[in-house]
Design a protein around this motif. Structure first.
Motif, short mmCIF file in Angstrom:
data_model
loop_
_atom_site.label_atom_id
_atom_site.label_comp_id
_atom_site.label_asym_id
_atom_site.label_seq_id
_atom_site.Cartn_x
_atom_site.Cartn_y
_atom_site.Cartn_z
N GLU A 77 0.82 -1.21 0.00
CA GLU A 77 0.00 0.00 0.00
C GLU A 77 0.86 1.27 0.00
N THR A 78 2.18 1.09 -0.19
CA THR A 78 3.10 2.21 0.00
C THR A 78 4.01 2.39 -1.21
N GLY A 79 4.25 3.66 -1.58
CA GLY A 79 5.24 4.01 -2.58
C GLY A 79 6.28 4.90 -1.93
N SER A 80 7.51 4.89 -2.45
CA SER A 80 8.55 5.69 -1.80
C SER A 80 9.64 6.09 -2.78
N LEU A 81 10.25 7.22 -2.45
CA LEU A 81 11.44 7.71 -3.15
C LEU A 81 12.36 8.23 -2.05
N GLU B 138 -1.13 1.49 -16.07
CA GLU B 138 -0.61 2.39 -15.04
C GLU B 138 0.71 3.03 -15.45
N VAL B 139 1.48 2.38 -16.32
CA VAL B 139 2.74 2.96 -16.78
C VAL B 139 2.47 4.23 -17.56
N ASP B 140 1.50 4.17 -18.48
CA ASP B 140 1.13 5.36 -19.25
C ASP B 140 0.61 6.46 -18.33
N GLU B 141 -0.18 6.07 -17.35
CA GLU B 141 -0.76 7.04 -16.42
C GLU B 141 0.33 7.71 -15.58
N ALA B 142 1.29 6.91 -15.12
CA ALA B 142 2.38 7.47 -14.31
C ALA B 142 3.26 8.40 -15.13
N LEU B 143 3.55 8.01 -16.37
CA LEU B 143 4.35 8.86 -17.26
C LEU B 143 3.66 10.20 -17.51
N GLY C 164 11.81 8.32 -10.68
CA GLY C 164 11.65 7.70 -9.36
C GLY C 164 10.25 7.91 -8.80
N LEU C 165 9.69 9.10 -9.00
CA LEU C 165 8.34 9.37 -8.52
C LEU C 165 7.31 8.57 -9.31
N ALA C 166 7.51 8.44 -10.63
CA ALA C 166 6.60 7.64 -11.45
C ALA C 166 6.58 6.19 -10.97
N ALA C 167 7.77 5.66 -10.65
CA ALA C 167 7.86 4.29 -10.14
C ALA C 167 7.13 4.15 -8.81
N ALA C 168 7.26 5.18 -7.96
CA ALA C 168 6.59 5.13 -6.66
C ALA C 168 5.08 5.16 -6.79
N LEU C 169 4.57 5.78 -7.86
CA LEU C 169 3.13 5.89 -8.05
C LEU C 169 2.49 4.62 -8.60
N LEU C 170 3.30 3.73 -9.16
CA LEU C 170 2.76 2.49 -9.72
C LEU C 170 2.14 1.64 -8.61
N GLY C 171 1.00 1.05 -8.93
CA GLY C 171 0.29 0.27 -7.92
C GLY C 171 -0.70 1.11 -7.14
N LYS C 172 -0.72 2.43 -7.43
CA LYS C 172 -1.64 3.36 -6.77
C LYS C 172 -1.62 3.18 -5.25
N PRO C 173 -0.49 3.48 -4.63
CA PRO C 173 -0.37 3.29 -3.18
C PRO C 173 -1.24 4.26 -2.40
N LYS C 174 -1.63 3.87 -1.21
CA LYS C 174 -2.39 4.75 -0.33
C LYS C 174 -1.48 5.74 0.38
N LEU D 98 -1.55 15.19 -5.55
CA LEU D 98 -1.69 13.74 -5.35
C LEU D 98 -2.82 13.34 -4.41
N PRO D 99 -3.01 13.99 -3.25
CA PRO D 99 -4.11 13.55 -2.38
C PRO D 99 -5.47 13.63 -3.06
N GLU D 100 -5.72 14.71 -3.79
CA GLU D 100 -7.02 14.86 -4.46
C GLU D 100 -7.14 13.92 -5.66
N ARG D 101 -6.04 13.76 -6.40
CA ARG D 101 -6.10 12.95 -7.61
C ARG D 101 -6.20 11.46 -7.30
N TYR D 102 -5.44 11.00 -6.30
CA TYR D 102 -5.39 9.56 -6.02
C TYR D 102 -5.91 9.20 -4.62
N GLY D 103 -6.27 10.19 -3.81
CA GLY D 103 -6.73 9.89 -2.46
C GLY D 103 -5.64 9.37 -1.56
#
Length: 322
Positions: free
Chosen positions: A97-101, A130-135, A160-170, A196-201
């Motif tokens: 549930e977590t993404g990180s950089l 999700e790759v297209d979305e992160a890019l 690095g941020l795009a990679a962290a966003l993959l999987g739509k972490p909480k 990010l909070p508004e776009r992905y919660g």
């Protein structure tokens, strides 16, 4: 869980804000040999917030974030993420549930940006789209087929941020994400984090040694200095400590203070001046006239507003980076 803000100099704020916490630590400590680099840190990161983790270089920000992710284990204390206490058995389940950089982005230099993201996507079991979305989110569509090793520092941060966003972490943890970026890159990263909070919660915890950055990004903040958490609350509450004051110096300060109180203007002594709450110009003129009638000499009247840099200095005792 209940979040209790902590005021300037560690004083508990008036009132209690009830909200769920994404991250909570209890008496978190980390020592390397005899050096204690994180000391009894009690973080409370509200869910859905952008929590700015602020402190000078070497204050313990990265070490604390690594303990939250289980990259290093605490000497003592505990970490809870969305109510689950982090341990060696459930760490991987929590990290889904977590993404990180943290510190600097990892990548394969001989692969393109898109190929790097595809590897991360497969490891996370995320959907291909999700790759297209992160890019698109980090604005890298035009550079996606360029080798990552040829990217600028700013583009590597975006990758690095795009990679962290993959999987739509909480939950997203970003350690100094604007480091090394030019002013335009800093502005873009700031706008992205704020969205990010508004776009992905999601909940975002972002560290920085730059007070100006945290002020423009965060909804809540924690200030760490020499391993100790010395302030924790909402940015709104922090700004309350920078409210305007009217400073008045006279040739009879004690008598002036008494006269002002008789006129309904409550003030207090601040070194060689009287400090009054901010008031309308007409009320200031009324107070001055009352003093003049009582033969009190007015030496100086000035408006003063304590800025966030002053507050930071009073907390840490050292110059803030700007």
């Amino acid at each position: 869980m209940e979040y209790t803000g902590r005021g300037v100099l560690g004083c508990v704020s008036e009132g209690r804000i009830r909200m769920t916490t994404a991250i909570e630590t209890e008496q978190l400590c980390k020592s390397y040999g005899k050096h204690m680099c994180v000391k009894n840190v009690d973080l409370k990161v509200p869910e859905g917030s952008i929590y700015g983790f602020l402190g000078p270089n070497g204050a313990g920000k990265s070490t604390t974030m690594k303990m939250i992710l289980g990259l290093v284990w605490a000497t003592r204390g505990q970490v809870s993420v969305f109510g689950e206490e982090m341990n060696r058995k459930n760490r991987l389940e929590i990290l889904k549930e977590t993404g990180s950089l943290i510190e600097s982005p990892s990548y394969y230099g001989h692969l393109t940006g898109r190929e790097n993201l595809e590897i991360v996507r497969m490891l996370k079991g995320a959907d291909k789209k999700e790759v297209d979305e992160a890019l698109k989110t980090v604005r890298m569509e035009k550079q996606q087929n360029k080798k990552a090793g040829d990217y600028s520092l700013g583009m590597k941060q975006r990758l690095g941020l795009a990679a962290a966003l993959l999987g739509k972490p909480k939950l997203l943890l970003l350690d100094e994400p604007t480091n090394g970026l030019d002013p335009a890159g800093i502005q873009e990263m700031r706008e992205l984090v704020r969205s990010l909070p508004e776009r992905y919660g999601m909940t975002v915890m972002v560290s920085s040694h730059l007070l100006s950055e945290i002020d423009q990004m965060a909804t809540h903040t924690g200030i760490i200095h020499k391993g100790e958490l010395i302030f924790q609350d909402s940015m709104e509450h922090l700004h309350e400590h920078s409210r305007k004051r009217i400073l008045l110096r006279t040739d009879q300060n004690a008598a002036a203070l008494r006269i002002l109180e008789e006129q309904g203007c409550r003030g207090k002594m601040a070194e060689d001046r009287i400090s009054l709450p901010d008031m309308e110009d007409e009320k200031v003129a009324f107070c001055i006239a009352a003093l003049v009638r009582q033969k009190v000499g007015i030496i100086r009247v000035e408006e003063y507003q304590r800025n966030l840099e002053d507050i930071f200095l009073s907390l840490t005792g050292k110059q803030v980076s700007l």
